[in-house]
Design an enzyme around this catalytic site. Structure first.
Site, mmCIF file in Angstrom:
data_model
loop_
_atom_site.group_PDB
_atom_site.id
_atom_site.type_symbol
_atom_site.label_atom_id
_atom_site.label_comp_id
_atom_site.label_asym_id
_atom_site.label_seq_id
_atom_site.Cartn_x
_atom_site.Cartn_y
_atom_site.Cartn_z
ATOM 1 N N HIS A 1 -17.956 55.245 119.144
ATOM 2 C CA HIS A 1 -18.040 56.368 118.195
ATOM 3 C C HIS A 1 -16.759 57.187 118.151
ATOM 4 O O HIS A 1 -16.482 57.881 117.176
ATOM 5 C CB HIS A 1 -19.224 57.277 118.536
ATOM 6 C CG HIS A 1 -20.507 56.794 117.950
ATOM 7 N ND1 HIS A 1 -21.322 55.909 118.600
ATOM 8 C CD2 HIS A 1 -21.086 57.033 116.751
ATOM 9 C CE1 HIS A 1 -22.372 55.637 117.836
ATOM 10 N NE2 HIS A 1 -22.254 56.304 116.712
ATOM 11 N N ASP B 1 -22.485 51.499 122.166
ATOM 12 C CA ASP B 1 -21.441 52.509 121.948
ATOM 13 C C ASP B 1 -20.367 52.383 123.019
ATOM 14 O O ASP B 1 -20.214 53.247 123.887
ATOM 15 C CB ASP B 1 -22.052 53.922 121.952
ATOM 16 C CG ASP B 1 -21.047 54.953 121.458
ATOM 17 O OD1 ASP B 1 -21.318 56.161 121.625
ATOM 18 O OD2 ASP B 1 -19.994 54.559 120.922
ATOM 19 N N SER C 1 -17.424 62.405 125.222
ATOM 20 C CA SER C 1 -17.808 61.024 124.865
ATOM 21 C C SER C 1 -16.733 60.058 125.319
ATOM 22 O O SER C 1 -15.533 60.352 125.218
ATOM 23 C CB SER C 1 -17.990 60.903 123.347
ATOM 24 O OG SER C 1 -19.052 61.724 122.922
#
Ligand SMILES: NCc1cccc(Nc2n[nH]c3ncnc(Nc4cccc(O)c4)c23)c1
Length: 227
Positions: free
Chosen positions: A41, A88, A182
């Site tokens: 992402h 992801d 992230s």
């Protein structure tokens, strides 16, 4: 990182900052001399702009002896679906092998495909926001989080059966990963077990545990790319 504290400088020498025009976008970590692991992402968060990988840093802005910004030769993802948290994961090949030293080191990742027992204390680090008002830290932060079982995490009040066997959950009551974390590693007993994924994007709410991609579920893919 919500509810954490500044780390001791350079005690997490595997940490990477993915940057666009000198701005921190996502975390990541060195898994081999020329390879950084992060989250798929993050490429979207970078609007597919050219990005660089900062290694050897504690402060994002100050001069530090072993800070070095690396170019990117290429990236690979396990066919991640953009809308969900599935797969992801991102592998980034640096334009050259990183020069290893006391501030730049590789982090081992879990190769045995077994769930981390609920209650295990793990640690997540990053330069993500440290408050819901979006304060950006200059120095690396970290927080210790207990693992939550998939069974509990899949309850309706939590993630309602969205957590697959390729994901794991960690507590999010006050202490949590958040925007900008992230791609960073969830480290348990010194080994990377997970990669931070934004999931519901909510931070610090016990009803929405943090979701992490289980690295051991992707060992075959990782080895095929690094080979
Ligand atoms: N704890 C899970 C987790 C891990 C990694 C990233 C995330 N969140 C986010 N990932 N991407 C995002 N884009 C915008 N806003 C976001 N979260 C946000 C921002 C301000 C206040 C707040 O309470 C939450 C996120 C959430």
């Amino acid at each position: 990182i919500l509810g954490g504290r500044e780390t001791t400088p350079h005690l997490k020498p595997y940490m990477a900052s993915l940057q666009v025009h000198g701005k921190h976008i996502c975390g990541g970590f060195l898994i081999a001399e020329q390879w950084v692991m992060s989250a798929a992402h993050c490429l979207e968060d970078m609007d597919n702009a050219t990005f660089h990988v900062l290694l050897g840093a504690h402060s994002l802005k100050e001069h530090e002896p072993h800070k070095h910004l690396y170019g990117v030769l290429g990236t690979s993802s396990p066919g991640s679906s953009h809308d969900t948290n599935h797969d992801d994961l991102l592998l980034i090949q640096l334009e050259e092998r990183a020069h290893l030293n006391q501030d730049v080191q590789v982090l081992a990742f879990q190769r045995v495909d077994q769930d981390v027992p609920a209650g295990t204390k793990c640690e997540v680090a990053g330069w993500g926001i440290t408050s819901n008002t979006g304060r950006h830290p200059d120095k690396l932060q970290a927080v210790e989080l207990p693992i939550i079982s998939r069974e509990v995490c899949n309850r309706r009040i939590h993630h309602d059966n969205e957590i697959t066997e390729k994901m794991l959950c960690a507590d999010s009551r006050k202490k949590d990963s958040c925007k900008g974390d992230s791609g960073g590693p969830l480290v348990c007993h010194g080994v990377a077990e997970g990669v931070v994924t934004s999931g519901s994007r909510v931070c610090g709410n016990w009803k929405k545990p943090g979701i992490y991609t289980r690295i051991s579920a992707y060992v075959g893919w990782i080895d095929s790319i690094l080979a």
